[in-house]
Structures are given as C-alpha cells and as structure tokens.
Design an enzyme around this catalytic site. Structure first.
Site, short mmCIF file in Angstrom:
data_model
loop_
_atom_site.label_atom_id
_atom_site.label_comp_id
_atom_site.label_asym_id
_atom_site.label_seq_id
_atom_site.Cartn_x
_atom_site.Cartn_y
_atom_site.Cartn_z
N CYS A 108 2.32 -41.66 -9.69
CA CYS A 108 1.11 -42.34 -9.34
C CYS A 108 1.39 -43.60 -9.04
O CYS A 108 1.57 -44.22 -9.76
CB CYS A 108 -0.07 -40.96 -9.80
SG CYS A 108 -1.52 -41.78 -8.80
N HIS A 151 -2.16 -33.23 -5.56
CA HIS A 151 -2.33 -34.64 -6.06
C HIS A 151 -3.37 -35.62 -5.78
O HIS A 151 -3.76 -36.31 -6.27
CB HIS A 151 -0.79 -35.29 -5.54
CG HIS A 151 -0.97 -36.98 -6.40
ND1 HIS A 151 0.25 -36.63 -8.14
CD2 HIS A 151 -1.22 -37.80 -6.67
CE1 HIS A 151 -0.10 -37.99 -8.59
NE2 HIS A 151 -0.91 -38.43 -8.00
N GLU A 152 -3.11 -35.12 -4.25
CA GLU A 152 -4.12 -35.77 -3.90
C GLU A 152 -5.97 -35.37 -3.60
O GLU A 152 -6.50 -36.15 -3.76
CB GLU A 152 -4.03 -36.79 -2.26
CG GLU A 152 -3.15 -37.55 -1.59
CD GLU A 152 -2.73 -38.76 -3.01
OE1 GLU A 152 -3.62 -39.41 -3.15
OE2 GLU A 152 -1.38 -38.87 -3.20
#
Length: 178
Positions: A108, A151-152
C-alpha cells in the site's frame, strides 16, 4: 450503464499521499454525491496520483487526506490480473457478493515499508456509482482486480491491509527491486 461505457475522469492533479498512522486512514469515509464537481475533480486527482506511482493499481480518497468514499482502480497490464475493467472510479461502493477466498500478498502506498498476507475474495461483485453520473453500476471481477477493489473499499471504510492480516507472522518488510 454497461461495463464497456465506464466513464474515465479527466486528467487531474497529483496529490501527496498520506501515510499511516495519519488518522484519516482509520476513519470511515463519508458517503459522497457522485455528481458533485468536487468529487469528480477528486476522482481525476486520484487517477493522476495513481498513474505517477510505479506499480500502483488503486488509490482511495483517504490516502490523499480526504475522508470520502471515492476510489480508483486500474490493473491494466499487471501480470496477476485475469479480469481488467480498465480505469474504474467509484463512489459509495459496496461489496454485493464475495466468494473463493484466498490469501495473497498486498502492499500500500500509505504503508510504504511493509507488505502483508491478506485473505480476500477471489470472485467479487461490487456496486457503486462512477463520479459524474447518477447511475449506479455493478461490476463482476476476480483474482487480482477483485483484491484491488477490496483493498480500496477497505480504505473508504477506514481500514488498512494491516487490519486484515492474521498476525505479525504475516507482515513483511517491503522488498525493493532495482
């Protein structure tokens, strides 16, 4: 709106990316109005910021210091991608269906020195509204693109991948390849 007609935000400005432990990363983002010109501009800035970061395949508003439910994903050309919808920007996205769970390594931009093993759905159905439209869409994806969407969406909910690892044994120093 069909998947083939996904709008792509106009080119925007590159914004600085915030890093953990910045508090904006641990707060759930506010729902947004996809028709708001500021949200459309934010999505464009997310795309521009994602494009200048090598290897970046997604970026959410909290990562640029904005507590909002907006993110972009583009896995085009990534070797682990099976399905690719190109550049996707979504507001107020939610997971409608998730299955085929599998562990995979994630990194990330907001956690630049670490990676971790995270269990995510390998098959995903997501619903959200592209910025600049009032029409919600539903996307079905799998594999790496599904992982990127999750993830987002987590970022928009105030979660980092570190919140999803099973323990310290699944966190690693990021390798740098020259």
């Amino acid at each position: 709106m069909s998947e083939a007609q996904l709008p792509v935000p106009e080119p925007g400005s590159v914004r600085p990316v915030v890093a953990a432990p910045d508090s904006v990363l641990s707060r759930a983002g506010d729902p947004v109005d996809p028709l708001d010109p500021e949200i459309v501009a934010l999505a464009a800035d997310l795309v521009a910021t994602m494009r200048v970061a090598p290897g970046c395949v997604g970026l959410a508003a909290p990562q640029v210091g904005v507590s909002a439910q907006v993110f972009v994903v583009d896995v085009t050309g990534h070797p682990r991608a099976r399905t690719c919808h190109g550049t996707v920007a979504l507001c107020n996205a939610e997971v409608v269906e998730a299955s085929r769970w599998q562990k995979g390594r994630e990194g990330c931009m907001s956690v630049p020195d670490l990676t971790g093993d995270v269990k995510r759905a390998g098959h995903l159905v997501v619903r959200g509204t592209p910025p600049g439209t009032g029409e919600p869409i539903t996307l079905t994806t799998d594999a790496f693109e599904a992982r990127a969407f999750q993830h987002e969406i987590d970022h928009c909910a105030g979660l980092l991948f570190l919140d999803r690892v099973p323990g310290p044994h699944a966190i690693f120093a990021r390798k740098v390849y020259l």
